[in-house]
Design a protein around this motif. Structure first.
Motif, mmCIF file in Angstrom:
data_model
loop_
_atom_site.group_PDB
_atom_site.id
_atom_site.type_symbol
_atom_site.label_atom_id
_atom_site.label_comp_id
_atom_site.label_asym_id
_atom_site.label_seq_id
_atom_site.Cartn_x
_atom_site.Cartn_y
_atom_site.Cartn_z
ATOM 1 N N VAL A 188 26.846 36.923 35.294
ATOM 2 C CA VAL A 188 28.296 36.907 35.522
ATOM 3 C C VAL A 188 28.964 36.183 34.365
ATOM 4 N N GLU A 189 29.822 36.902 33.680
ATOM 5 C CA GLU A 189 30.456 36.288 32.529
ATOM 6 C C GLU A 189 31.829 35.736 32.912
ATOM 7 N N ILE A 220 32.329 46.122 34.790
ATOM 8 C CA ILE A 220 33.295 45.597 35.749
ATOM 9 C C ILE A 220 32.834 45.995 37.145
ATOM 10 N N VAL A 221 32.845 45.040 38.045
ATOM 11 C CA VAL A 221 32.407 45.305 39.416
ATOM 12 C C VAL A 221 33.407 44.695 40.380
ATOM 13 N N PHE A 222 33.794 45.472 41.396
ATOM 14 C CA PHE A 222 34.654 44.904 42.436
ATOM 15 C C PHE A 222 33.795 44.583 43.643
ATOM 16 N N ARG A 223 34.011 43.438 44.211
ATOM 17 C CA ARG A 223 33.327 43.118 45.449
ATOM 18 C C ARG A 223 34.386 42.867 46.505
ATOM 19 N N PHE A 278 33.024 40.368 35.837
ATOM 20 C CA PHE A 278 32.638 40.953 34.555
ATOM 21 C C PHE A 278 31.186 40.558 34.347
ATOM 22 N N ILE A 279 30.317 41.548 34.365
ATOM 23 C CA ILE A 279 28.898 41.222 34.335
ATOM 24 C C ILE A 279 28.258 41.755 33.066
#
Ligand code: ATP
Ligand code: MG
Lengths: 385, 276
Positions: free
Chosen positions: A324-325, A348-351, A337-338
């Motif tokens: 995880v940046e 980019i990932v949405f949780r 932002f991983i």
């Protein structure tokens, strides 16, 4: 009770005078600059059609051509198959809601709405009835004596709608009608516009650079860039299967992955080799040869993230690992932002926080995480040999 | 506490207006109610003689002529300035065109009037041309009538109509014209029904800026008018310098100021009403 479904809409559309609009190979140049390049589109009778694109892509130009304020350098515009290009703006059965509303400052709300009828020398009683009816449609009947300078942004917009509809045009052009409003009001007015569209049943051509607006109310969306049509389709088509990188990046956020088809494994799947993110399986939504260079998009909400790889993952998922940046918490979801590969953009990932956030296993800055997505959730946007 | 500098700022202007506007006006007003001195000047006793002599057909005729000339010239100037200002405001060469309107101002006012005499006179350019091409046998008298006065007044004063009109049209939002056309108006109708009401302040200024100097004009009728087309300014000048009846000259000035003020007030009132 409101009838639902396409049948109801069709019934309405047939009963009102609305037009099918066709734009055929229209180009427009200003001197050397070409603002529109060979644009062709068909807008269904009674449809809610959006034109979406970044600033300066030619949306207003196309609208002005339909409205009669610009002449195309080439091509034709037809209403129900009949060219309207020979007609001046005041003879076209189309009205426009301008970006700045263009209400007449020296006239009251009532007189603004009555303006088109006064030009036609209609009897005063009839004007009064029609204006009243249209002001009621936009719920502005109580403000009829005010001047435009005394109205709020949303009210001005409603008056502009009432005025544009009073001539009973076959087509209504809307040029970024909500851009001057704040976010809350924009949402609200958008729903109202949609309701008005359902009520009056005429063709709406809606121009915006806000993709959320375009996706939420339109039947069809046309994405423009630099004067060229990029894709035409339903909101879901545009979002889920963007035709090219521009559309993928412009509509929503996305992850963009370049690579090569290492092997076509069966009719529906292939092994994809990305120099930046490694190997994984993709679903073949297009026919490709082994060895083709391909770009994929994966929407951030399609990617799942967890501190560790879950044990019970289904077989048809791709799994990656990263760090995880950065993370942005926005209440209903967190955007991560991983970093998966050293010198490429992070994914980019949405949780979504579907359960109480504090109960979730926390993921924070610098954590090693596992990512996975279903092979069917990636989409090929460009294929080159 | 913030110090109120208002009076200090207004001071110079207030002084200027008192010394050079109010005082002369008061002097004029008081002279008009005094008896006339034998060789000009005034005798210090109250008299209405000056006002009585105003009611004389010769004077009333001049007043009427003045009103006709002022109204016609103003109408002509605003009528001509409107399309001119519109054209300049819509042009891409605004600065050049405005310059062309200003350039004549670099030349002395009297010289510009004399220029017209050399054009319109019996041996002038126009007559030479007409006789040269054989349209007329002898010279036509273009000068020394009401037409010549109006022509020259329009020529010298029209910039005062063009500038205020230009500046309001320049600020006018022309997307309103497109909106009106979109709603079914022709271009002419859109300009008439939407632009004109929205540039009303410019029209008011143009009317005032041309009517006031025209009504008090005396140089133009003196140089290019005949005795039959005299304006009030010429009468005042004659009473001051030749007949030397200062109370009469003063009473005429009072009438002139009064009529101008009345016209201005009336015009501004009617404009304000329309705006509400
Ligand atoms: N009259 C004109 N003369 C020259 N260039 C023009 C003219 N009108 C538009 N353009 C150019 O054409 C391009 C498209 O303009 P247009 O107004 O259609 O953009 P748009 O998509 O509506 O943008 P926005 O979202 O900012 O309103 C722009 O690059 C603009 O500079
Ligand atoms: Mg635009």
């Amino acid at each position: 009770m409101r009838q639902t479904g396409a049948a109801f809409h069709q019934q309405r559309v047939d009963s009102v005078k609305s037009s099918q609009v066709t734009v055929e190979n229209v180009s427009k140049s200003f001197g050397d600059f070409s603002a529109l390049k060979n644009a062709s589109l068909t807008i269904a009778k009674g449809g809610f059609y959006s034109m979406l694109g970044p600033s300066g892509c030619g949306k207003t130009t196309l609208l002005r051509i339909i409205g009669g304020f610009e002449t195309p350098t080439e091509g034709d515009v037809c209403f129900d198959g009949v060219s309207i290009l020979p007609l001046p703006p005041n003879k076209r059965q189309v009205n426009t809601i301008f970006q700045n509303y263009a209400l007449f400052p020296h006239l009251t709300v009532f007189e603004n709405v009555a303006f088109p009828l006064r030009l036609k020398k209609i009897a005063a009683a009839e004007i009064k009835r029609a204006v009243q009816e249209n002001l009621e449609l936009v719920r502005m009947e109580t403000e009829s004596k005010k001047y435009p300078s005394q109205l709020s942004g949303g009210q001005k917009q409603r008056v502009a709608i009432a005025r544009a509809l009073i001539n009973q045009p076959r087509v209504l052009l809307l040029d970024e009608p909500l851009s001057a409003l704040d976010a809350k009001l924009r949402q609200h007015m958008l729903l109202e516009l949609d309701a008005i569209h359902d009520k009056v049943g005429i063709t709406f051509i809606y121009v915006t650079h806000d993709q959320a607006e375009a996706l939420s109310v339109s039947d069809q969306v046309c994405v423009l860039n630099k004067g060229e049509i990029q894709q035409i389709g339903s909101p879901a088509e545009i979002y889920e299967s963007p035709a090219n990188e521009f559309v993928a990046r412009f509509i929503g956020e996305t992850n963009y992955i370049h690579g090569t088809i290492a092997a076509v494994t069966d009719n529906e799947h292939a092994l994809f080799d990305s120099p930046d993110y490694g190997n994984f399986t993709i679903y073949l939504d297009k026919k490709v040869q082994q060895g083709s260079k391909v770009a994929l998009t994966v929407r951030p909400e399609k990617i799942r993230v967890a501190p560790e790889k879950p044990d019970n993952l289904p077989p048809d998922v791709n799994v990656l690992h990263g760090v995880v940046e950065d993370m942005i918490y926005t209440g209903f979801q967190t955007k991560y932002f991983i970093r998966v590969s050293k010198d490429k953009e992070p994914l980019i990932v949405f949780r979504q926080h579907v359960q109480y956030f504090m109960d979730e296993k926390p993921i924070s800055w610098k954590d090693k995480v596992c990512l996975w997505w279903n092979t069917k959730d990636s989409f090929m946007v460009e294929v080159s040999k | 506490m913030r110090k109120n500098y208002g009076p200090i700022y207004v001071g110079p202007v207030a002084f200027w207006l008192c010394a050079f506007l109010s005082v002369p006006l008061l002097i004029t007003l008081s002279y008009s109610f005094l008896a006339k001195g034998l060789y000009g000047g005034v005798e210090p006793h109250f008299s209405l003689a000056a006002y009585r002599s105003l009611f004389n057909t010769a004077v009333l005729k001049v007043l009427l002529n003045t009103i006709i000339i002022a109204v016609l010239s103003t109408a002509l100037m605003v009528g001509l300035a409107l399309p001119t200002a519109y054209y300049i405001a819509r042009s891409s060469q605004k600065n050049l065109l405005l310059m062309l309107i200003i350039i004549p101002f670099w030349t002395n006012f009297l010289i510009r009037i004399y220029a017209w005499i050399t054009i319109l006179g019996s041996n002038g350019l126009l007559n030479s041309f007409l006789m040269g091409v054989g349209l007329t046998d002898g010279p036509i008298q273009f000068l020394y009538n009401r037409g010549a006065i109006i022509l020259v007044i329009v020529y010298t004063t029209i910039p005062f109509a063009i500038f205020p009109l230009y500046s309001t049209i320049e600020k006018f939002d022309f997307s309103l014209i497109e909106a009106a056309m979109d709603l079914g108006a022709s271009k002419t109708k859109a300009l008439w029904k939407i632009m004109i009401p929205n540039i009303r302040s410019g029209i008011t200024t143009a009317v005032l800026f041309t009517f006031i100097p025209t009504f008090g004009n005396f140089a133009v009728p003196k140089l290019v008018g005949g005795t039959s087309s005299w304006m009030l300014g010429n009468l005042i000048e004659r009473e001051l310098n030749i007949t030397r009846n200062w109370p009469l000259a003063s009473s005429m000035s009072v009438v002139l100021t009064f009529v101008t003020m009345l016209a201005v007030l009336f015009f501004m009132r009617s404009q304000n009403k329309k705006e509400l």
